[in-house]
Design a protein around this motif. Structure first.
Motif, PDB file in Angstrom:
ATOM      1  N   UNK A  85      45.997  27.942  33.971  1.00 43.70           N
ATOM      2  CA  UNK A  85      45.565  29.129  34.704  1.00 43.70           C
ATOM      3  C   UNK A  85      46.368  30.358  34.247  1.00 43.70           C
ATOM      4  N   UNK A  86      47.669  30.165  34.039  1.00 39.65           N
ATOM      5  CA  UNK A  86      48.500  31.272  33.518  1.00 39.65           C
ATOM      6  C   UNK A  86      48.001  31.712  32.160  1.00 39.65           C
ATOM      7  N   UNK A  87      47.702  30.701  31.365  1.00 38.08           N
ATOM      8  CA  UNK A  87      47.296  30.963  29.985  1.00 38.08           C
ATOM      9  C   UNK A  87      46.064  31.870  29.941  1.00 38.08           C
ATOM     10  N   UNK A  88      45.092  31.608  30.819  1.00 39.58           N
ATOM     11  CA  UNK A  88      43.856  32.398  30.750  1.00 39.58           C
ATOM     12  C   UNK A  88      44.003  33.736  31.453  1.00 39.58           C
ATOM     13  N   UNK A  89      45.078  33.906  32.226  1.00 40.66           N
ATOM     14  CA  UNK A  89      45.257  35.200  32.893  1.00 40.66           C
ATOM     15  C   UNK A  89      46.001  36.181  32.009  1.00 40.66           C
ATOM     16  N   UNK A  90      46.516  35.678  30.896  1.00 37.58           N
ATOM     17  CA  UNK A  90      47.336  36.541  30.060  1.00 37.58           C
ATOM     18  C   UNK A  90      46.557  37.787  29.604  1.00 37.58           C
ATOM     19  N   UNK A  91      47.255  38.902  29.616  1.00 31.97           N
ATOM     20  CA  UNK A  91      46.623  40.130  29.158  1.00 31.97           C
ATOM     21  C   UNK A  91      46.221  41.047  30.292  1.00 31.97           C
ATOM     22  N   UNK A  92      46.153  40.510  31.494  1.00 29.14           N
ATOM     23  CA  UNK A  92      45.819  41.384  32.614  1.00 29.14           C
ATOM     24  C   UNK A  92      46.965  41.313  33.623  1.00 29.14           C
ATOM     25  N   UNK A  93      47.535  42.445  33.925  1.00 33.04           N
ATOM     26  CA  UNK A  93      48.686  42.488  34.808  1.00 33.04           C
ATOM     27  C   UNK A  93      48.315  41.976  36.196  1.00 33.04           C
ATOM     28  N   UNK A  94      47.123  42.393  36.659  1.00 32.09           N
ATOM     29  CA  UNK A  94      46.674  42.015  38.006  1.00 32.09           C
ATOM     30  C   UNK A  94      46.577  40.499  38.131  1.00 32.09           C
ATOM     31  N   UNK A  95      45.938  39.886  37.118  1.00 28.53           N
ATOM     32  CA  UNK A  95      45.778  38.436  37.185  1.00 28.53           C
ATOM     33  C   UNK A  95      47.123  37.731  37.126  1.00 28.53           C
ATOM     34  N   UNK A  96      48.049  38.273  36.302  1.00 31.10           N
ATOM     35  CA  UNK A  96      49.360  37.647  36.206  1.00 31.10           C
ATOM     36  C   UNK A  96      50.086  37.712  37.550  1.00 31.10           C
ATOM     37  N   UNK A  97      50.005  38.883  38.182  1.00 30.68           N
ATOM     38  CA  UNK A  97      50.681  39.027  39.485  1.00 30.68           C
ATOM     39  C   UNK A  97      50.080  38.051  40.489  1.00 30.68           C
ATOM     40  N   UNK A  98      48.765  37.928  40.438  1.00 31.58           N
ATOM     41  CA  UNK A  98      48.069  37.002  41.333  1.00 31.58           C
ATOM     42  C   UNK A  98      48.593  35.582  41.120  1.00 31.58           C
ATOM     43  N   UNK A  99      48.684  35.180  39.841  1.00 30.01           N
ATOM     44  CA  UNK A  99      49.153  33.831  39.532  1.00 30.01           C
ATOM     45  C   UNK A  99      50.586  33.620  39.982  1.00 30.01           C
ATOM     46  N   UNK A 100      51.431  34.624  39.739  1.00 28.61           N
ATOM     47  CA  UNK A 100      52.834  34.497  40.146  1.00 28.61           C
ATOM     48  C   UNK A 100      52.940  34.357  41.651  1.00 28.61           C
ATOM     49  N   UNK A 101      52.138  35.167  42.374  1.00 21.42           N
ATOM     50  CA  UNK A 101      52.160  35.066  43.834  1.00 21.42           C
ATOM     51  C   UNK A 101      51.775  33.657  44.264  1.00 21.42           C
TER      52      UNK A 101
END
Lengths: 462, 554
Positions: free
Chosen positions: B379-395
């Motif tokens: 899931x992290x891998x496919x979120x790479x490149x978008x800050x919003x998605x990364x923050x979502x994943x980290x949360x």
């Protein structure tokens, strides 16, 4: 085909001579014989034609078509299950010569209406199916049966007069059969159509003309309710189907309006069902909702629509008598039909609750039960021809689910595991097996509709 | 073989439930267990067999064909195996869990029928067939959640589960109707030519069935059902059917404008909200339910990001560790006779806690060596490149670590008194599942994942660990908003129904008034007297008077 009518007539003739102990077996045997006849001896294309008043074109003409054949099967089956329900010494499901006689008269009338191939016999059958119910309700039933019976008679009489006027107008214009090649002029069509519309609106019933239905069912005895809602209610929509064929222009004009009316009936019926606190009244109001489906399908005037309507009629003809029978059994067990007295019912009669669950799921439109193919078909044709009605249908489905879940939440739950024994109910429990008469077809029709709707691909009369 | 896999559990389950009162309960439950094992074997055979297809006409109206169809393929094969496996384990578990219950046979029959309806949906080759299975699952969940018939919360939860999912089902029905009326009777056809309407309707249907968006609360209340049922519902049937459907219909979702972003929003928001809710819950099963909703949200999110394979990976991993957690926590609750987190302390033995439970907890929080870790990394891998998605994943990682730690903390501890012995039937599924969770770390069915290096995964591991610390420190229960709208909608419905009843009684009064008027007029006629002659005189007199007035006016 004639035997289908002769057997009950013979039964009525010998009825006064049957000893009281043989009454129920005789009635059941007659109904069973007729069911076997209906299943075995009918084939689309059987026609009987006897001249009666040839100058006017009024002849006795009966015929089996792919459309009325399933309804005739249903008719005999519902009669059989109502006959099975009648028992001696119970106010709510009485067994007397009078009630059996009038139920049989209604049966002959309904069969005649279904079999009729011209306006005369349809009218005769229609009227024959009215009066017996007045007497059945008036004679046995609940406290307010007098008012209920007159409600029924008043509404039916108005409907009957409208039908008579329409039939007379048609006969004057030389249209007597349902396959007329020369339709009457458009203005006449409209007049006749409006008269008929009033008839169907009252007898189907459509929404603001439904007042007689809950009143009648609230007071009628169990077999009368079962037969009335199972088959007698289908006479009017079937008539709509028959008469629409000779009024194509009017039908075409009225179609969008009628579809919306059907949708409103559906929504109003399901809301009214949700509002009831009485099990039998809930069933009665749900019937109005189902008739809304039928009306939507019939209004479209397509062959698929007509077939979907017959599918709903058959499905409803199985589910609603089953529920009326359940309401009767609940009355026997709890001495009350109020929803608030239902909790813990599953401990008193588990089998009955199983049937109730199946019937409730059928009304909710669960696949695999009888109402699903029909409702699916109706929504299918509605999407293409009257998409506006989907806005009325969709909330109605949810409301229907809420109505029946509320009942199941009472009947299937509650009570305590340590409640006492219910040996006194063993007699009622024994009767519960008779729910199989209707619930087995309920499942079969829902699971494998293709077994009988292949009839419609037969290219015959229509 | 396909026919057996689909229909044997369904028919046997229904038959068993119907005749359960006439058979010895234990006989029936053993029969159902044996059948479950047979179904698992058969589903393996189907997965290995070449492509199979079955099709017949359900309904044929002029201009419309409604076929019933099944097709076995790779993805359905794996999904069926997963479902059948979890079902077998749940059946084993029930053998111990309900050992002294007189309705054990009934319960296991319904469980099997429920699995059968899931298999119906899994193998279906068109939307209509899937709808049928979907509806059967609704009924199955109604019966399973409402198993404890004398309890008020079971009654409430069952009705609510059925009603809420019913709202979604109406949209599913509309999607089916649309596809049938356009002659699209296979999944491939719908995927190629389906309209945006179908995609949107499916999204709504999935949101209701998988407790996404405002529908969270039914799944939380559904915890009133027995533990094996919860494990099955959460791991591999019913709610998992939602993401499965999205994966199957990914092409039509992706070419309908706006659907994928909507999935990201629904899935992401639900995942975060439910994760936070899990941290604040006080009951073990409620915590697990929240965590299921959160993980389902992540699957929806993965589909929304455009990677159904990742959603599938997560689905499989989640099925293993969630079933494991339910089974082990069930053992703890069984011993404590309570589901409250505060009562569960020191209710697990050394082996149960350290091996079984911890594996599940690692999986749910996404730490190695479990399948959960791989899925989260994907899931992290496919979120790479978008800050919003990364923050979502980290949360999500942070919150996941927090609730897993909270669960671990409340179960940890060594009991001084000897623990009550537990039936081997109840432990065996957990042992098997913990092996699978670890096996899942190195092996994934159907998809190949990008290679992930443990070292480069440090940010997520760090976040999970810090979330875990926060979860251990946090002690205060709180509630999150989870669908209070239902009360409001029920009130609206009630108001409508009142309105309708008022109209009805007004109509009734109107009829009554007409009757009164008629009666009054009859009375008027009778006023002249009751004899026939007098009435005749009165009527003819009135007629004569009218005639005269008429003539005068002329």
């Amino acid at each position: 085909m004639l035997a289908l009518l002769i057997v009950p007539c013979l039964f009525m003739i010998i009825l006064p001579r049957i000893p009281a102990t043989w009454l129920k077996p005789a009635f059941v045997t007659m109904a069973l014989a007729d069911l076997l006849l209906a299943l075995g001896a009918l084939a689309p294309g059987n026609v009987i034609h006897v001249a009666w008043w040839p100058q006017l074109g009024l002849n006795l003409s009966l015929g089996v078509t792919p459309y009325n054949q399933p309804l005739l099967w249903l008719n005999a089956l519902v009669l059989l299950s109502s006959a099975w329900t009648a028992n001696r010494g119970n106010a709510w499901s009485p067994l007397s010569k009078g009630s059996i006689f009038w139920l049989t008269v209604a049966y002959v009338g309904v069969s005649l209406a279904f079999l009729s191939q011209n306006v005369l016999l349809y009218f005769v059958g229609f009227e024959m199916a009215v009066l017996p119910f007045f007497l059945l309700v008036r004679k046995d039933g609940g406290e307010n049966r007098r008012v209920a019976a007159f409600y029924f008679l008043g509404f039916s009489a108005v409907a009957g007069m409208m039908l008579l006027a329409a039939v007379l107008t048609l006969v004057v214009h030389h249209v007597t059969g349902f396959h007329a090649n020369h339709p009457v002029s458009v203005p006449v069509q409209f007049v006749v159509y409006l008269l008929l519309l009033a008839t169907w609106a009252i007898k189907t019933p459509l929404w603001p003309f439904h007042l007689w239905l809950p009143k009648t069912h609230g007071e009628a005895s169990t077999p009368a309710s079962m037969y009335l809602s199972g088959v007698a209610l289908k006479v009017a929509p079937y008539g709509f189907l028959l008469f629409s064929g000779i009024l194509p222009a009017a039908r075409h004009q009225a179609s969008p309006f009628l579809a919306v009316w059907g949708g409103i009936t559906l929504l109003a019926g399901s809301l009214l069902a949700l509002g009831q606190r009485d099990l039998k009244q809930t069933v009665a109001q749900s019937s109005i909702a189902s008739m809304g489906y039928v009306m939507i399908a019939l209004s479209l005037g397509t062959r698929a629509g007509d077939q979907a309507a017959v599918l709903v009629m058959v499905g409803h003809g199985l589910a609603s008598p089953l529920l009326f029978w359940i309401a009767g059994q609940v009355q026997k067990i709890q001495h009350s039909r109020q929803l608030d007295d239902l909790p813990g019912l599953y401990r008193k009669d588990p089998l009955l609750v199983t049937f109730l669950t199946a019937a409730a799921f059928a009304y909710m439109g669960i696949p695999g039960l009888a109402l699903f193919p029909g409702e699916f078909g109706v929504i299918l044709v509605a999407l293409k021809h009257a998409p506006l009605t989907l806005y009325l249908i969709a909330p109605a489905i949810v409301i229907m689910a809420a109505t029946w879940l509320r009942i199941l939440a009472r009947a299937r739950f509650g009570g305590t595991e340590t409640d006492g024994s219910f040996d006194s109910l063993s007699a009622v429990r024994q009767e519960s097996w008779s729910g199989l008469w209707l619930s087995v077809p309920l499942v079969l029709v829902g699971l494998i509709p293709e077994w009988w709707i292949h009839l419609w691909r037969w290219g015959g009369l229509r | 073989m396909l026919v057996f896999v689909i229909f044997a559990p369904l028919l046997a389950g229904i038959a068993g439930a119907l005749i359960s009162s006439r058979l010895k309960s234990r006989t029936l439950s053993v029969t159902m267990t044996v059948l479950s094992v047979a179904v698992l074997g058969a589903s393996m055979a189907v997965a290995l067999a070449p492509y199979l297809e079955l099709r017949w006409m359900f309904l044929h109206l002029p201009g419309y064909r409604v076929p019933f169809g099944f097709a076995a393929g790779t993805l359905p094969g794996w999904m069926a195996m997963l479902t059948a496996l979890v079902n077998v384990l749940a059946q084993f578990y029930s053998l111990g869990y309900f050992a002294r219950d007189s309705r054990q046979g009934y319960f296991q029959s319904v469980l099997l029928a429920f699995t059968g309806s899931m298999l119906l949906t899994v193998f279906a080759s068109n939307l209509f067939t899937q709808f049928v299975g979907w509806e059967f699952m609704g009924i199955g969940s109604y019966l399973l959640v409402g198993y404890f018939r004398t309890q008020d919360n079971a009654r409430y939860a069952a009705s609510k589960a059925m009603l809420v999912t019913r709202i979604g089902d109406v949209f599913f029905l509309l999607a089916v109707i649309w596809s049938v009326s356009h002659g699209q009777t296979t999944i491939t056809e719908i995927n190629h030519h389906g309209a945006p309407f179908v995609a949107w309707a499916l999204v709504v249907a999935v949101a209701a069935k998988s407790a996404q968006g405002p529908n969270i609360s039914w799944l939380l209340d559904a915890m009133a059902g027995p533990t094996p049922a919860s494990a099955l519902i959460h791991a591999a049937t019913m709610v998992a059917a939602g993401p499965y459907l999205l994966i199957r219909y990914f092409p039509v979702l992706s070419h309908s404008p706006g659907v994928l972003p909507a999935l990201i929003i629904i899935g992401g928001a639900t995942a975060v909200a439910a994760g936070v809710g899990a941290v604040g819950s006080q009951e073990a099963k409620r915590l697990l339910a929240f965590s299921t909703v959160s993980q389902l949200g992540m699957m929806v999110l993965a589909v929304g990001l455009g990677f159904p394979q990742v959603a599938w990976t997560l689905l499989v991993a989640h099925a293993f560790y969630k079933a494991l957690l339910f089974f082990v926590t069930g053992v703890a609750s069984h011993r404590a006779q309570s589901g409250l987190l505060s009562r569960l302390k020191a209710t697990l033995g050394g082996f149960e806690f350290s091996v079984l439970f911890m594996v599940g907890a690692l999986g749910v929080s996404g730490l190695p060596p479990t399948g959960g870790f791989l899925a989260k990394e994907a899931l992290f891998h496919i979120s790479q490149g978008s800050l919003f998605h990364m923050i979502l994943d980290y949360t999500l990682s942070f919150v996941g670590g927090a609730y897993a730690a909270r669960l671990v903390k409340s179960l940890a501890g060594k009991s001084r008194a000897p623990l009550a012995p537990i039936s081997a039937w109840m432990l065996m599924p957990a042992v098997l599942l913990s092996l699978l969770v670890i096996l899942n770390f190195i092996w994934h069915p159907w998809v190949t994942l990008p290679a992930i290096s443990l070292l480069s995964a440090w940010p997520s591991i760090l976040l999970v660990v810090s979330g875990g610390v926060a979860g251990i420190l946090w002690n205060k229960p709180f509630r999150v908003f989870s669908g209070g709208l239902f009360t409001v909608s029920w009130k609206i419905l009630y108001g409508l129904e009142r309105m309708m009843m008022t109209i009805d009684s007004a109509l009734s009064e109107g009829v009554w008034a007409t009757r009164l008027a008629a009666g009054w007029m009859t009375g008027l006629v009778h006023l002249g007297g009751s004899g026939r002659a007098r009435r005749y005189v009165l009527i003819s007199g009135a007629a004569l008077a009218l005639f005269i007035i008429w003539n005068i006016r002329l």
